[in-house]
Design a protein around this motif. Structure first.
Motif, PDB file in Angstrom:
ATOM      1  N   GLY A   7       0.825  -1.215   0.000  1.00  0.00           N
ATOM      2  CA  GLY A   7       0.000   0.000   0.000  1.00  0.00           C
ATOM      3  C   GLY A   7       0.846   1.246   0.000  1.00  0.00           C
ATOM      4  N   GLY A   8       0.223   2.343   0.368  1.00  0.00           N
ATOM      5  CA  GLY A   8       0.912   3.636   0.358  1.00  0.00           C
ATOM      6  C   GLY A   8       0.554   4.420  -0.888  1.00  0.00           C
ATOM      7  N   SER A   9       0.557   5.750  -0.752  1.00  0.00           N
ATOM      8  CA  SER A   9       0.126   6.599  -1.864  1.00  0.00           C
ATOM      9  C   SER A   9       0.999   6.418  -3.099  1.00  0.00           C
ATOM     10  CB  SER A   9       0.136   8.062  -1.431  1.00  0.00           C
ATOM     11  OG  SER A   9       1.447   8.465  -1.076  1.00  0.00           O
ATOM     12  N   ALA A  10       2.323   6.296  -2.891  1.00  0.00           N
ATOM     13  CA  ALA A  10       3.226   6.183  -4.044  1.00  0.00           C
ATOM     14  C   ALA A  10       3.071   4.833  -4.737  1.00  0.00           C
ATOM     15  CB  ALA A  10       4.673   6.392  -3.612  1.00  0.00           C
ATOM     16  N   SER A  11       2.819   3.778  -3.957  1.00  0.00           N
ATOM     17  CA  SER A  11       2.636   2.461  -4.578  1.00  0.00           C
ATOM     18  C   SER A  11       1.417   2.470  -5.491  1.00  0.00           C
ATOM     19  CB  SER A  11       2.452   1.382  -3.517  1.00  0.00           C
ATOM     20  OG  SER A  11       3.547   1.351  -2.636  1.00  0.00           O
ATOM     21  N   HIS A  12       0.286   2.963  -4.952  1.00  0.00           N
ATOM     22  CA  HIS A  12      -0.937   2.994  -5.762  1.00  0.00           C
ATOM     23  C   HIS A  12      -0.769   3.902  -6.980  1.00  0.00           C
ATOM     24  CE1 HIS A  12      -3.864   0.583  -3.537  1.00  0.00           C
ATOM     25  NE2 HIS A  12      -3.270   0.997  -2.415  1.00  0.00           N
ATOM     26  N   ALA A  13      -0.199   5.082  -6.744  1.00  0.00           N
ATOM     27  CA  ALA A  13      -0.048   6.035  -7.850  1.00  0.00           C
ATOM     28  C   ALA A  13       0.910   5.498  -8.905  1.00  0.00           C
ATOM     29  CB  ALA A  13       0.433   7.381  -7.321  1.00  0.00           C
ATOM     30  N   ALA A  14       1.996   4.869  -8.464  1.00  0.00           N
ATOM     31  CA  ALA A  14       3.009   4.385  -9.407  1.00  0.00           C
ATOM     32  C   ALA A  14       2.464   3.251 -10.273  1.00  0.00           C
ATOM     33  CB  ALA A  14       4.255   3.926  -8.650  1.00  0.00           C
ATOM     34  N   VAL A  15       1.778   2.314  -9.646  1.00  0.00           N
ATOM     35  CA  VAL A  15       1.215   1.212 -10.432  1.00  0.00           C
ATOM     36  C   VAL A  15       0.186   1.769 -11.423  1.00  0.00           C
ATOM     37  CG1 VAL A  15      -0.169  -0.897 -10.334  1.00  0.00           C
ATOM     38  CG2 VAL A  15       1.705  -0.555  -8.708  1.00  0.00           C
ATOM     39  N   ALA A  16      -0.656   2.699 -10.967  1.00  0.00           N
ATOM     40  CA  ALA A  16      -1.673   3.284 -11.863  1.00  0.00           C
ATOM     41  C   ALA A  16      -1.009   4.017 -13.030  1.00  0.00           C
ATOM     42  CB  ALA A  16      -2.569   4.241 -11.081  1.00  0.00           C
ATOM     43  N   ALA A  17       0.031   4.795 -12.742  1.00  0.00           N
ATOM     44  CA  ALA A  17       0.715   5.564 -13.787  1.00  0.00           C
ATOM     45  C   ALA A  17       1.427   4.656 -14.774  1.00  0.00           C
ATOM     46  CB  ALA A  17       1.709   6.536 -13.153  1.00  0.00           C
ATOM     47  N   SER A  18       1.877   3.490 -14.288  1.00  0.00           N
ATOM     48  CA  SER A  18       2.715   2.607 -15.115  1.00  0.00           C
ATOM     49  C   SER A  18       1.990   2.064 -16.338  1.00  0.00           C
ATOM     50  CB  SER A  18       3.249   1.447 -14.266  1.00  0.00           C
ATOM     51  OG  SER A  18       2.199   0.546 -13.956  1.00  0.00           O
ATOM     52  N   PHE A  19       0.659   2.155 -16.369  1.00  0.00           N
ATOM     53  CA  PHE A  19      -0.074   1.696 -17.550  1.00  0.00           C
ATOM     54  C   PHE A  19       0.045   2.680 -18.708  1.00  0.00           C
ATOM     55  CE2 PHE A  19      -2.151  -0.588 -14.111  1.00  0.00           C
ATOM     56  CZ  PHE A  19      -2.096  -1.879 -14.613  1.00  0.00           C
ATOM     57  N   PHE A  20       0.553   3.871 -18.405  1.00  0.00           N
ATOM     58  CA  PHE A  20       0.594   4.918 -19.421  1.00  0.00           C
ATOM     59  C   PHE A  20       2.008   5.371 -19.756  1.00  0.00           C
ATOM     60  CE2 PHE A  20      -3.318   5.114 -17.009  1.00  0.00           C
ATOM     61  CZ  PHE A  20      -4.268   5.088 -17.998  1.00  0.00           C
ATOM     62  N   GLY A  37      -7.974   7.187  -4.522  1.00  0.00           N
ATOM     63  CA  GLY A  37      -7.579   8.561  -4.840  1.00  0.00           C
ATOM     64  C   GLY A  37      -6.156   8.638  -5.375  1.00  0.00           C
ATOM     65  N   ASP A  38      -5.265   7.822  -4.822  1.00  0.00           N
ATOM     66  CA  ASP A  38      -3.871   7.777  -5.302  1.00  0.00           C
ATOM     67  C   ASP A  38      -3.813   7.204  -6.713  1.00  0.00           C
ATOM     68  OD1 ASP A  38      -3.005   8.535  -2.620  1.00  0.00           O
ATOM     69  OD2 ASP A  38      -3.443   6.469  -2.060  1.00  0.00           O
ATOM     70  N   SER A  39      -4.631   6.173  -6.957  1.00  0.00           N
ATOM     71  CA  SER A  39      -4.684   5.580  -8.300  1.00  0.00           C
ATOM     72  C   SER A  39      -5.190   6.609  -9.302  1.00  0.00           C
ATOM     73  CB  SER A  39      -5.644   4.382  -8.324  1.00  0.00           C
ATOM     74  OG  SER A  39      -5.282   3.434  -7.364  1.00  0.00           O
ATOM     75  N   PHE A  40      -6.202   7.371  -8.883  1.00  0.00           N
ATOM     76  CA  PHE A  40      -6.790   8.399  -9.750  1.00  0.00           C
ATOM     77  C   PHE A  40      -5.713   9.384 -10.206  1.00  0.00           C
ATOM     78  CE2 PHE A  40      -8.472  12.775  -9.820  1.00  0.00           C
ATOM     79  CZ  PHE A  40      -9.370  12.690 -10.865  1.00  0.00           C
ATOM     80  N   VAL A  41      -4.998   9.925  -9.242  1.00  0.00           N
ATOM     81  CA  VAL A  41      -4.032  10.966  -9.577  1.00  0.00           C
ATOM     82  C   VAL A  41      -2.791  10.357 -10.261  1.00  0.00           C
ATOM     83  CG1 VAL A  41      -2.841  11.074  -7.359  1.00  0.00           C
ATOM     84  CG2 VAL A  41      -3.111  13.154  -8.683  1.00  0.00           C
ATOM     85  N   GLY A  42      -2.476   9.127  -9.924  1.00  0.00           N
ATOM     86  CA  GLY A  42      -1.351   8.436 -10.573  1.00  0.00           C
ATOM     87  C   GLY A  42      -1.629   8.202 -12.052  1.00  0.00           C
ATOM     88  N   ALA A  43      -2.803   7.643 -12.357  1.00  0.00           N
ATOM     89  CA  ALA A  43      -3.153   7.391 -13.754  1.00  0.00           C
ATOM     90  C   ALA A  43      -3.236   8.711 -14.520  1.00  0.00           C
ATOM     91  CB  ALA A  43      -4.478   6.632 -13.837  1.00  0.00           C
ATOM     92  N   MET A  44      -3.799   9.714 -13.880  1.00  0.00           N
ATOM     93  CA  MET A  44      -3.906  11.029 -14.519  1.00  0.00           C
ATOM     94  C   MET A  44      -2.527  11.552 -14.917  1.00  0.00           C
ATOM     95  SD  MET A  44      -5.425  14.550 -12.882  1.00  0.00           S
ATOM     96  CE  MET A  44      -3.901  15.214 -12.200  1.00  0.00           C
ATOM     97  N   MET A  45      -1.572  11.477 -13.983  1.00  0.00           N
ATOM     98  CA  MET A  45      -0.227  11.987 -14.277  1.00  0.00           C
ATOM     99  C   MET A  45       0.485  11.100 -15.294  1.00  0.00           C
ATOM    100  SD  MET A  45       0.340  14.859 -12.915  1.00  0.00           S
ATOM    101  CE  MET A  45       2.105  15.132 -12.757  1.00  0.00           C
ATOM    102  N   GLY A  46       0.242   9.789 -15.232  1.00  0.00           N
ATOM    103  CA  GLY A  46       0.829   8.889 -16.228  1.00  0.00           C
ATOM    104  C   GLY A  46       0.352   9.269 -17.628  1.00  0.00           C
ATOM    105  N   TYR A  47      -0.966   9.481 -17.753  1.00  0.00           N
ATOM    106  CA  TYR A  47      -1.514   9.828 -19.061  1.00  0.00           C
ATOM    107  C   TYR A  47      -0.974  11.179 -19.540  1.00  0.00           C
ATOM    108  CZ  TYR A  47      -4.776  10.730 -22.846  1.00  0.00           C
ATOM    109  OH  TYR A  47      -5.319  11.006 -24.081  1.00  0.00           O
ATOM    110  N   LEU A  48      -0.904  12.158 -18.640  1.00  0.00           N
ATOM    111  CA  LEU A  48      -0.398  13.478 -19.038  1.00  0.00           C
ATOM    112  C   LEU A  48       1.056  13.410 -19.490  1.00  0.00           C
ATOM    113  CD1 LEU A  48      -1.923  15.887 -16.351  1.00  0.00           C
ATOM    114  CD2 LEU A  48      -2.470  15.789 -18.795  1.00  0.00           C
ATOM    115  N   SER A  49       1.866  12.613 -18.782  1.00  0.00           N
ATOM    116  CA  SER A  49       3.281  12.569 -19.152  1.00  0.00           C
ATOM    117  C   SER A  49       3.472  11.782 -20.442  1.00  0.00           C
ATOM    118  CB  SER A  49       4.130  11.991 -18.021  1.00  0.00           C
ATOM    119  OG  SER A  49       3.834  10.641 -17.831  1.00  0.00           O
TER     120      SER A  49
END
Lengths: 300, 300
Positions: free
Chosen positions: B26-39, B234-246
């Protein structure tokens, strides 16, 4: 094509943290009829007492609402008084005086009976049944309700749900009716009770439409900076929706999404003033502006 | 283009009315990083203790996440345990053990410092500042937060909000920060603190984006029939969002709406399993399917 609307025609005394407004024009049918009148001719079915202010009759007339079905009876007009808490989300009823509604039995004028679009706005399910019994063969009937009828007239309400094409209720009522916390599961259970279309209103969070054949629609709410009085917003929503549907006629599946968004728009105006103060003064152009703004706000 | 993500890397023990799951990744960075990694490629900044399971390192690696910035320290990994109530909307923290986070000072690898897209996922504002201090000139920096920092590190947080392009928080945090009950007024006040983009997350009701120059966007949530564990949504939301933007690079205004909808989609998968169980197993194709479904669900 005109839409027939039955529901309560009432006087509302509304207290909010900032103001107190006695004896406003209110009731589910009043809000729904005014909202629908921006889109199509409206035939109103209701009852008022001899204390009903003439200026409110005038207001209906200015909106072109057909009042042949509005009974005038000896006695007092239905009177509801309620109070809103600071965040405007919770309200409590202070007093309800049924007045002439106690013995109301809606009798439809002949000219009303072949209406194609019928809105059974929030009122006792027995009265909604009674109106439906007098109709010929309406194309599209929608019923709205409130928690009170779930508590004191559930068997009547369940029978009514079986008879309508569309059923509308809010999220907490959907949960109460189905004993399901999840709204998708609640929608499924309500479809099993009969209706082809089920709409769950979520207030400031918009509404969800579920259809038996054409999937779902997540409808946005118009974001408001200031909510003055949310009384009647749900009635305005369903009134505008039915007005738009009866105006456009075509297949419901083709038009109901736009109809709901128009519903959100008129509901948003309703929230910006006490009673019908704002709704009764807006223009079709103002409605189109917010509709377009909602398109821009939700496009991705 | 890769996205740099700093936040908590933790073990979560989560209790729901139906199950208990100890020591999940868990943790905010774990959720965000996995979510972003799809993009997009992800560079992770965080710290774990020597009790951190190897299989979780493996999970990061399988998602192609760059771990040069993940410190391995002597001691215990940050451990959060919490419990959800029946409707899954309210949660309470049972225990928080900071472990190695107590003395954490993120030091960015040289290869991280020129990242253009930076997500300061939820973590103490002082650490978010510290990461930002080491960056060269990122194009787009977004910070997320939580109520804890509003309560115990508000001055630090306010200073941080001034330094970022985008600030993300949930509705109750926005109300707490601004003392405004109405979200539109809250958004205005947050813009005054600095950021060009403010996003208010509303859980199952979606999210609202407000921009200084390009108006607002009302972003839908993906309707779910079953919420197993909303931790990290919420972390997944912002992670995927930043992944897609980058990944898309172009102007943020052009892409942020789609980015938010991708965020909603990955957040929806996150809610369907404990911890990262579902999110780590989905495919880009599954994400596209829900994205298209959200398009259909909201079109009018």
């Amino acid at each position: 094509m005109s839409v027939l609307i039955v529901g309560s025609t009432a006087l509302d005394s509304i207290k909010t943290p900032k103001a107190e407004n006695p004896r406003l024009l209110g009731g589910s049918a009043s809000h729904a009829a005014v909202a629908a009148s921006f889109f199509a001719p409206v035939k109103l079915v209701g009852i008022v007492g001899d204390d009903f202010p003439k200026r409110y009759v005038q207001l209906y007339k200015e909106r072109g609402i057909d009042l042949e079905g509005l009974q005038l009876a000896k006695g007092k007009t239905f009177h509801w008084s309620g109070e809103y808490e600071v965040n405007m989300n919770n309200r409590r009823t202070l007093e309800t005086e049924l007045g002439v509604f106690e013995t109301f039995s809606p009798k439809l004028p002949v000219a009303y009976r072949d209406a194609d679009y019928v809105l059974l706005a929030n009122i006792a399910p027995s009265l909604q049944h009674h109106v439906l019994d007098q109709m010929q063969e309406p194309k599209f009937v929608v019923a709205d309700t409130m928690d009170l009828w779930l508590n004191i007239a559930l068997p009547d309400l369940i029978k009514l749900i079986r008879r309508v094409h569309g059923f509308v209720l809010n999220d907490s009522e959907a949960r109460q009716l189905t004993q399901e916390d999840n709204l998708l599961n609640a929608l499924k259970k309500i479809h099993k009770l009969g209706p082809e279309y089920v709409i769950i209103k979520k207030g400031e969070h918009g509404a969800i439409l579920s259809t038996k054949k054409n999937g779902m629609f997540v409808s946005p709410a118009y974001p408001l900076q200031r909510v003055v009085d949310p009384t009647g917003a749900g009635d305005s929503f369903v009134g505008a929706m039915m007005g738009y549907l009866s105006k456009t006629r075509g297949p419901v599946d083709t038009n109901i999404r736009k109809a709901m968004v128009y519903g959100s728009v008129v509901a948003s105006y309703c929230c910006e003033g006490f009673g019908l103060k704002i709704t009764s003064r807006i223009t079709r152009q103002a409605i189109e502006e917010r509709f377009r703004r909602l398109q821009l706000l939700t496009k991705f």
